[in-house]
Design an enzyme around this catalytic site. Structure first.
Site, PDB file in Angstrom:
ATOM      1  N   HIS A 248      -8.916  10.167   3.832  1.00 16.86           N
ATOM      2  CA  HIS A 248      -8.599   9.102   2.883  1.00 16.86           C
ATOM      3  C   HIS A 248      -8.778   9.666   1.475  1.00 16.86           C
ATOM      4  O   HIS A 248      -9.783  10.311   1.181  1.00 16.86           O
ATOM      5  CB  HIS A 248      -9.513   7.897   3.082  1.00 16.86           C
ATOM      6  CG  HIS A 248      -9.001   6.663   2.413  1.00 16.86           C
ATOM      7  ND1 HIS A 248      -9.039   6.490   1.040  1.00 16.86           N
ATOM      8  CD2 HIS A 248      -8.408   5.553   2.906  1.00 16.86           C
ATOM      9  CE1 HIS A 248      -8.497   5.329   0.739  1.00 16.86           C
ATOM     10  NE2 HIS A 248      -8.109   4.738   1.861  1.00 16.86           N
TER      11      HIS A 248
ATOM     12  N   ARG B  44      -0.930   9.059   2.247  1.00 16.20           N
ATOM     13  CA  ARG B  44      -2.306   9.508   2.059  1.00 16.20           C
ATOM     14  C   ARG B  44      -2.469  11.026   2.085  1.00 16.20           C
ATOM     15  O   ARG B  44      -3.288  11.576   1.353  1.00 16.20           O
ATOM     16  CB  ARG B  44      -3.203   8.881   3.125  1.00 16.20           C
ATOM     17  CG  ARG B  44      -3.423   7.399   2.930  1.00 16.20           C
ATOM     18  CD  ARG B  44      -4.228   6.815   4.064  1.00 16.20           C
ATOM     19  NE  ARG B  44      -4.516   5.415   3.810  1.00 16.20           N
ATOM     20  CZ  ARG B  44      -5.163   4.631   4.653  1.00 16.20           C
ATOM     21  NH1 ARG B  44      -5.578   5.101   5.811  1.00 16.20           N
ATOM     22  NH2 ARG B  44      -5.394   3.369   4.356  1.00 16.20           N
TER      23      ARG B  44
ATOM     24  N   HIS C 200     -11.144  10.296   7.466  1.00 19.34           N
ATOM     25  CA  HIS C 200     -10.983   8.853   7.574  1.00 19.34           C
ATOM     26  C   HIS C 200     -10.437   8.379   8.912  1.00 19.34           C
ATOM     27  O   HIS C 200     -10.901   7.371   9.447  1.00 19.34           O
ATOM     28  CB  HIS C 200     -10.039   8.379   6.456  1.00 19.34           C
ATOM     29  CG  HIS C 200      -9.807   6.904   6.427  1.00 19.34           C
ATOM     30  ND1 HIS C 200     -10.836   5.991   6.269  1.00 19.34           N
ATOM     31  CD2 HIS C 200      -8.666   6.170   6.522  1.00 19.34           C
ATOM     32  CE1 HIS C 200     -10.335   4.766   6.271  1.00 19.34           C
ATOM     33  NE2 HIS C 200      -9.028   4.845   6.434  1.00 19.34           N
TER      34      HIS C 200
ATOM     35  N   ARG D 148      -0.827   8.891   9.528  1.00 20.95           N
ATOM     36  CA  ARG D 148      -0.766   7.442   9.724  1.00 20.95           C
ATOM     37  C   ARG D 148      -0.385   6.715   8.438  1.00 20.95           C
ATOM     38  O   ARG D 148      -0.962   6.943   7.384  1.00 20.95           O
ATOM     39  CB  ARG D 148      -2.134   6.927  10.205  1.00 20.95           C
ATOM     40  CG  ARG D 148      -2.204   5.415  10.331  1.00 20.95           C
ATOM     41  CD  ARG D 148      -3.569   4.985  10.820  1.00 20.95           C
ATOM     42  NE  ARG D 148      -4.606   5.208   9.852  1.00 20.95           N
ATOM     43  CZ  ARG D 148      -4.991   4.323   8.923  1.00 20.95           C
ATOM     44  NH1 ARG D 148      -4.377   3.160   8.839  1.00 20.95           N
ATOM     45  NH2 ARG D 148      -5.966   4.601   8.094  1.00 20.95           N
TER      46      ARG D 148
ATOM     47  N   GLU E  81       0.839  -1.193   0.000  1.00 21.96           N
ATOM     48  CA  GLU E  81       0.000   0.000   0.000  1.00 21.96           C
ATOM     49  C   GLU E  81       0.878   1.248   0.000  1.00 21.96           C
ATOM     50  O   GLU E  81       2.098   1.165   0.199  1.00 21.96           O
ATOM     51  CB  GLU E  81      -0.943   0.000   1.210  1.00 21.96           C
ATOM     52  CG  GLU E  81      -1.967  -1.121   1.152  1.00 21.96           C
ATOM     53  CD  GLU E  81      -2.906  -1.136   2.346  1.00 21.96           C
ATOM     54  OE1 GLU E  81      -3.932  -1.825   2.253  1.00 21.96           O
ATOM     55  OE2 GLU E  81      -2.618  -0.470   3.352  1.00 21.96           O
TER      56      GLU E  81
END
Length: 539
Positions: free
Chosen positions: A246, A295, A356, A391, A121
């Site tokens: 997100h 992100r 998110h 994060r 990811e």
């Protein structure tokens, strides 16, 4: 003659009271000694938290060529210099143990050739994401729910909403010093009564606060209840300005809060402008890592392109992958998009950023202990220092598991003792509310101005406007709370307004742009990274 109201329910007493039923809460309950009496309190159904919505997976160093040092490095880079090094190392080094525990419980992780399939990811330098297709949270959650329901020592209280924590210097029949947490007052939504739950140990596992924003990938339960209750009790909070948006939430009028997993980009998904702008790929213009950038960078790039071109969304294209591959790896996304008339094997997916994840929360140590004896906090409601200013993908479920075990070990190491008797909830001076529309109106107003003024890009003036409106709402809600019987909607609104205040106050203190906090008035990044720690006023 006025009828005498019935006496309040007798307090329920437990060794451990766990508030919240996501991965953090369920794991903590299962990791505690089996001879303890444990209560899990959750304000809706057992499976209604954010954990079940997690699509991507759980990050852990399990693959060839990977290492703890590389996972730590990736986490620190994503966190923009603000991750706590000790918390980061502690979490990463305990990740394999967490995965082994879930496998031993029977979690149906995706395998390939008899081995765990590891995907990659954004922000990760290696394939290290353990997953169950594209519905990892739901698979893990259901595994733990089955175990919890089968455990004779665990009592489950669904549709029970946290009102406030019980403190020894305010609610105990015999006052104790120093102040400690003795449990919580909880609203039984079915009976409309507030009950006292007493416990030697209380664990907040209430999740984040995404519902403070108009657009969010979070379920309706994400109203910051634990963060607000801990602050009112006297706990510090940290880094509340860092709200992760997100990058890719499905943009469709009938798709409420449906997330398009980070793993879609990890498996080659490309972000493009709409066809009337040439379907041009734009992420390489913003970061050399393109779609695999962290992100915050991807969300800000999408926000920039949407505002620049005046478009309502952008498009995520994975259609170049074989249809069989998409059916195997993204069955949930493929099915939901198909229900809305979008064939992801042939066409791109319309996406927008959405609130998110709450990277900040209640300050804890490496044993999940808060500032107050008897109170722990695990999961998204906590601030461990792991996530820093942003994060890293798939570190959130990992944090739940690692700190659930740390909390359980710390609690089990202490002598068992019964909490002292506490005072029942006093509802003798309140009346039934006559204008529920006040709650819904204030909720809508709060979420709209938070989206407009405290979103992906911020300014000093926008934060001032938000702070002014929050102060007005807080005064109105305080009056409402003081006069009327509590309801779940009122409790959630009260908590969201407080969390909004903490977010804005934290954002106002940060005179720089770092990670998820981007300010037009302070676009530079300061040479020294410091967390934002807020301390409640003396009680």
């Amino acid at each position: 003659m006025t009828a005498t109201p019935p006496p309040p329910p007798a307090p329920r007493s437990y060794d451990a009271l766990i508030i919240g039923s996501g991965l953090a809460g369920l794991a903590t309950a299962l990791l505690l000694p089996t001879d303890w009496r444990i209560a899990i309190v959750t304000k809706r159904a057992l499976a209604d938290g954010s954990s079940a919505w997690a699509q991507g997976g759980i990050a852990a160093v399990l693959g060839e060529g990977d290492s703890f040092e590389q996972h730590i490095h990736d986490t620190l880079v994503a966190g923009a210099g603000l991750c706590d090094p000790d918390a980061t190392r502690f979490t990463v080094e305990h990740a394999p143990e967490a995965i082994a525990w879930l496998r031993a419980l029977g979690t149906p992780f995706t395998q390939e050739g008899g081995e765990l399939h590891l995907t990659r990811e954004g922000g990760h330098s290696h394939r290290r994401i353990v997953h169950a297709a594209d519905a990892t949270g739901a698979a893990v959650q259901q595994t733990l729910i089955d175990r919890v329901r089968a455990a004779a020592n665990i009592d489950i209280f669904e549709t029970h909403a946290l009102v406030d924590l019980i403190l020894s210097d305010r609610h105990a029949v015999r006052r104790e010093a120093p102040r400690r947490v003795l449990g919580a007052y909880v609203l039984d939504v079915a009976t409309d009564e507030v009950e006292a739950f007493t416990a030697t140990h209380t664990v907040l596992c209430t999740g984040g606060a995404g519902k403070v924003y108009l657009y969010t990938s979070n379920p309706d339960t994400a109203t910051g209840d634990g963060i607000a209750a801990a602050w009112r009790a006297g706990c510090r909070v940290g880094n509340m300005e860092f709200i992760q948006f997100h990058p890719t939430c499905l943009y469709h009028p009938k798709a409420k809060s449906f997330l398009i997993s980070e793993a879609v980009r990890g498996e080659g998904g490309i972000l493009k402008l709409p066809s009337h702008l040439g379907s041009r790929r734009f992420m390489p213009d913003h970061d050399p890592r393109a779609e695999l950038a962290p992100r915050d960078i991807v969300a800000r790039a999408i926000d920039f392109e949407m505002k620049k071109h005046g478009i309502p969304c952008v498009y995520l294209d994975i259609s170049h992958q074989p249809a069989a591959f998409l059916h195997e790896h993204f069955p949930t996304i493929l099915k939901r998009c198909a229900e809305l008339g979008i064939d992801i094997t042939r066409e791109p997916i319309p996406v927008v950023p959405a609130a998110h994840y709450t990277c900040g929360g209640v300050v804890t140590d490496l044993r999940a202990r808060t500032d107050l004896p008897g109170l722990y906090c695990v999961g998204e409601a906590s601030y461990t220092g792991l996530h820093g200013a942003n994060r890293l993908a798939s570190n959130s479920l990992l944090e739940c598991l690692v700190f659930a075990r740390a909390a359980a070990r710390d609690m089990a190491a202490q002598p068992r003792q019964a909490p002292p008797p506490v005072r029942p909830w006093d509802a003798s001076r309140v009346i039934d509310a006559d204008e529920q529309v006040v709650i819904s109106h204030n909720w809508d107003e709060l979420r709209r101005f938070m989206w407009d003024y405290v979103g992906i890009v911020r300014t000093d003036k926008r934060l001032e406007r938000a702070a002014h409106r929050i102060a007005l709402l807080q005064a109105e809600i305080h009056e409402f709370y003081s006069r009327f019987h509590v309801s779940r909607d009122l409790l959630e609104l009260r908590n969201l307004v407080l969390v909004a205040d903490l977010i804005v106050r934290s954002a106002q203190q940060r005179k720089e742009s770092r990670g998820l906090h981007y300010s037009r008035d302070h676009p530079h990044t300061l040479p020294e990274a410091r967390p934002t720690i807020l301390t409640p006023p003396p009680r």
